[in-house]
Design a protein around this motif. Structure first.
Motif, PDB file in Angstrom:
ATOM      1  N   GLY A 153      49.864  39.548  49.601  1.00 21.40           N
ATOM      2  CA  GLY A 153      49.462  39.315  48.253  1.00 21.40           C
ATOM      3  C   GLY A 153      48.913  40.837  47.585  1.00 21.40           C
ATOM      4  N   ALA A 154      48.074  41.403  48.559  1.00 25.51           N
ATOM      5  CA  ALA A 154      47.579  42.584  48.264  1.00 25.51           C
ATOM      6  C   ALA A 154      48.726  43.809  47.800  1.00 25.51           C
ATOM      7  N   SER A 155      49.435  43.699  48.863  1.00 25.86           N
ATOM      8  CA  SER A 155      50.729  44.816  48.662  1.00 25.86           C
ATOM      9  C   SER A 155      51.744  44.431  47.691  1.00 25.86           C
ATOM     10  N   ASN A 156      52.118  43.069  47.555  1.00 26.93           N
ATOM     11  CA  ASN A 156      53.055  42.592  46.624  1.00 26.93           C
ATOM     12  C   ASN A 156      53.222  41.077  46.428  1.00 26.93           C
ATOM     13  N   ILE A 168      51.054  31.072  45.215  1.00 29.33           N
ATOM     14  CA  ILE A 168      50.239  31.911  45.038  1.00 29.33           C
ATOM     15  C   ILE A 168      48.829  31.675  44.400  1.00 29.33           C
ATOM     16  N   GLY A 169      49.174  30.525  43.438  1.00 31.71           N
ATOM     17  CA  GLY A 169      48.001  30.197  42.563  1.00 31.71           C
ATOM     18  C   GLY A 169      47.030  29.874  43.476  1.00 31.71           C
ATOM     19  N   LEU A 196      46.378  30.402  46.696  1.00 30.79           N
ATOM     20  CA  LEU A 196      46.067  31.630  47.451  1.00 30.79           C
ATOM     21  C   LEU A 196      44.877  32.295  46.604  1.00 30.79           C
ATOM     22  N   PHE A 197      45.223  32.586  45.332  1.00 32.66           N
ATOM     23  CA  PHE A 197      44.049  33.133  44.601  1.00 32.66           C
ATOM     24  C   PHE A 197      43.053  32.298  44.329  1.00 32.66           C
ATOM     25  N   THR A 198      43.016  31.144  44.332  1.00 36.00           N
ATOM     26  CA  THR A 198      41.697  30.159  44.116  1.00 36.00           C
ATOM     27  C   THR A 198      40.972  30.379  45.299  1.00 36.00           C
ATOM     28  N   LEU A 199      41.681  30.250  46.550  1.00 37.01           N
ATOM     29  CA  LEU A 199      40.901  30.416  47.925  1.00 37.01           C
ATOM     30  C   LEU A 199      40.304  31.836  47.886  1.00 37.01           C
ATOM     31  N   VAL A 200      40.836  32.929  47.667  1.00 45.58           N
ATOM     32  CA  VAL A 200      40.352  34.350  47.350  1.00 45.58           C
ATOM     33  C   VAL A 200      39.169  34.264  46.734  1.00 45.58           C
TER      34      VAL A 200
END
Lengths: 385, 306
Positions: B172-175, B186-187, B189-193
């Motif tokens: 996710g950080a690279s693309n 991805i949503g 994943l973002f919440t987790l981060v």
């Protein structure tokens, strides 16, 4: 927000009863937002308690008080104070906490003809040549509390002193105040950023320098962090002298870590006189916390105004009122109280020490009188006319 | 010499505290390209929650656990309610919105707990100290802080490099767009981060609470340092954040120790007392400028396909 509202209500409620008579209009300027709000609340609560004790009156006349939050921003303070003056709502302005705010509101208030009384800030600016007929300070001149520790260190025969202050003008002035009285060796003089929260670096330097005593001027959160870390590092066997670093506004957060630490002051909650006993008991009963000097001086200001308004027979003639304030006879929480030629107090200063009371709360107590009827170093330059 | 070692230890400890805060910030910035000014407020919130829960349960450890969890949950709630709607917007919008969150949370803390600073007692088990040099004792608690920082660093390195979630975070950080196109939610994943970042900031807040003053806006200054750390370390890189945090901690602490003394030799005591502190507080920014001049993307930038 909430506290501000309550305070305003308490002041306003006292005035409602006799709304017909021409009231004494008082503007209270204090800091009620940001990290320094604790100090501003003490000022507001102390003054409100004084008015309440006086039955909502000053010199027998009803009080119409307006509390303003200066937000610790000089421009905000000026705007709000100008608004108050222009709407004719201030015969007398009481405040503020901080010297930079005082410097901003000084001209607008004094030039409007209103009386300005500072119950905390006492900068050198208005103590000397720029002293004014309608400006009074009921706390102290800013240099004095620092000089107390310098004198005490000198009197105690300390040879080596380590100094700590934030890196801004007041910090440099504070250490200059200490050095004006202490003639021994300064083994360290550290200035830290106002935003610092970890003092390990300075603490290690203190340990390495092995001074006879440490002097710190670390107001607010700085002092809370320093005192805790100083104690944790096992340095508490080195006497800790200070001003505005261990007082009733910081002690609840410092707790046991501050016990035995010293400060310089002209008032402490344990002062043995009737006015002070009444004040401290009533304050704790009403607000539930131990008052600091910010509250005591504000309370004194209310009592001073009461005596002066009575003597002047009202507030319409400001010159008469100012003259009455100069010589007003009232029961101060500090015992005897009088103004010097520059309208700053001439008073005694004490070394005070932090103790834990039987009820588990903390306060400072007077230990030793260091200065008697002390006159600030600028008073001689004041030519009041 | 002993003093220098002691100061280096202090620098490492400050660095690890910074790392706890910067780790979450760099992930959020790197993975979501989202500037979260409210990260410092989450540190403050952690400290307040820690005081509250430790007071309620009577145990520092329960307080630490509960406060970290609630801080994480608060972070997730903020992400869902506020931040999620800003991912596609410009950085300026993000800065404005998260600045609003700072003001709101600072005021909320003031309403709930009052303006007076609070006290957080140390856990009894760690309240001892040992002799470090003559006349100076080092609190065991600070050692615990160092150990906790190292454990979190190791744990994060493992999670990011060796787990599936970590792989997705790196991807996710690279693309982020490509990760999404490959069918990853991805949503979530973002919440987790975000949750992890908020939890780490909260954890740092509780750990720092016994050492500092717990008061509103206590996180504001640390936020600036945390941004310096992630800029030096390279946005999105845990390893970069770790190295940069230690660097900033050491430079700041040793700078405060030595700069004034160095000027004293050259300028005399009174001039040094004026110049020294000013230069010392600039040092980390000078380091940042130097790093950026040599490596504009930071020391360990996350590989990024533009």
């Amino acid at each position: 927000m909430f506290g501000k509202l309550l305070g305003a209500l308490a002041l306003a409620a006292a005035t409602v009863a006799s709304a017909q008579a021409q009231p004494v209009k008082v503007g209270v300027v204090t800091t009620l937002s940001g990290p320094a709000a604790t100090l501003g609340q003490q000022l507001r609560d102390g003054f409100a308690l004084g008015i309440e004790k006086l039955g909502g009156k000053l010199g027998g006349m009803p009080v119409d008080a307006t509390v303003l939050d200066d937000e610790l921003k000089p421009d905000v303070a000026v705007t709000k104070v100008r608004g108050l003056l222009e709407s004719g709502k201030a015969d007398i302005v009481v405040g503020p906490i901080f010297s930079n705010i005082l410097q901003a509101i000084f001209k607008p208030v004094t030039e409007s003809g209103a009386i300005l009384i500072s119950p905390n800030a006492g900068p050198s600016t208005y103590a000397g040549r720029a002293c004014a007929k309608n400006f009074f300070v009921t706390s102290y001149q800013n240099d004095q509390p620092h000089a107390v520790s310098g004198q005490y260190a000198q009197d105690s025969g300390y040879k080596r002193l380590f100094l700590l202050a934030p890196n801004y003008q007041a910090g440099r002035d504070a250490l200059a105040g200490v050095k004006s009285k202490f003639k021994g060796e300064i083994v360290g003089e550290e200035y830290v950023p106002l935003t610092q929260m970890d003092f390990q670096s300075e603490i290690a330097k203190i340990a390495a320098a092995k001074p006879d005593a440490v002097y710190a001027f670390m107001p607010g959160g700085l002092g809370i962090a320093l005192v805790k870390q100083y104690r944790q590092a096992g340095l508490a066997n080195i006497p800790f002298l200070s001003a505005f670093t261990v007082d009733e506004s910081t002690l609840p957060a410092q707790g046991d870590a501050a016990i035995g630490f010293y400060s310089g002051a002209s008032w402490a909650p344990n002062m043995d006189n009737a006015a002070n006993k009444t004040f401290v008991a009533a304050f704790e009963a009403k607000y539930g916390y131990v008052p600091g000097s910010y509250a005591a001086y504000a309370y004194d200001t209310a009592m001073l105004l009461d005596a002066a308004v009575k003597k002047a027979g009202g507030v319409a003639d400001k010159a008469k009122l100012a003259a009455a304030i100069e010589t007003a006879d009232f029961a101060s929480t500090r015992g005897a109280f009088k103004f010097g030629v520059n309208h700053y107090p001439v008073q005694d200063f004490y070394l005070v020490q932090v103790v834990k009371r039987a009820d588990g709360k903390y306060q400072t107590e007077t230990r030793k009188k260091v200065f008697t009827a002390d006159i600030d170093p600028y008073a001689a330059q004041c030519k009041m006319n | 010499m002993t003093l220098l070692v002691v100061q280096a230890l202090n620098g490492v400890q400050l660095g690890l505290l910074l790392f706890l805060i910067a780790a979450g910030l760099t992930l959020v910035f790197g993975v979501m390209d989202f500037i979260n000014l409210a990260h410092g407020v989450q540190y403050m919130l952690g400290a307040y929650l820690g005081v509250a829960f430790a007071g309620l349960t009577g145990s520092f450890w329960l307080g630490l656990l509960l406060a970290s969890v609630v801080a994480g949950v608060t972070g997730i709630a903020l992400e869902r309610l506020v931040f999620r709607h800003l991912y596609g917007r410009s950085h300026l919008d993000q800065v404005l919105a998260t600045f609003g969150v700072i003001l709101t949370l600072n005021e909320a803390v003031r309403v709930l707990w009052g303006t007076a600073p609070l006290q957080m007692p140390m856990p009894d088990a760690l309240s001892g100290s040992f002799q470090l040099m003559e006349g100076l004792r080092y609190p065991v608690y600070r050692v615990a802080l160092i150990v906790a920082g190292l454990l979190v660093a190791v744990g994060l390195a493992w999670a990011v490099n060796c787990t599936r979630a970590g792989m997705l975070i790196r991807a996710g950080a690279s693309n982020a767009a490509m990760v999404s196109a490959l069918g990853v939610d991805i949503g979530r994943l973002f919440t987790l981060v975000f949750g992890i970042g908020a939890m780490l900031a909260g954890f740092a807040g509780v750990m720092a609470a016994p050492l500092v003053s717990v008061e509103p806006s206590m996180g504001d200054n640390l936020l600036i340092l945390a941004f310096v750390v992630i800029v030096i370390g390279g946005v999105g890189a845990i390893r970069g954040a770790f190295v940069a945090a230690l660097m900033v901690g050491l430079v700041d602490t040793l700078g405060r120790t030595m700069v004034t003394d160095a000027f004293k030799a050259a300028l005399g005591a009174s001039a040094a007392a004026r110049v020294g502190p000013a230069v010392a507080s600039m040092l980390i920014y000078l380091v940042m400028a130097a790093v950026l001049a040599i490596r504009p993307a930071g020391l360990f930038p996350a590989a990024r396909d533009a």
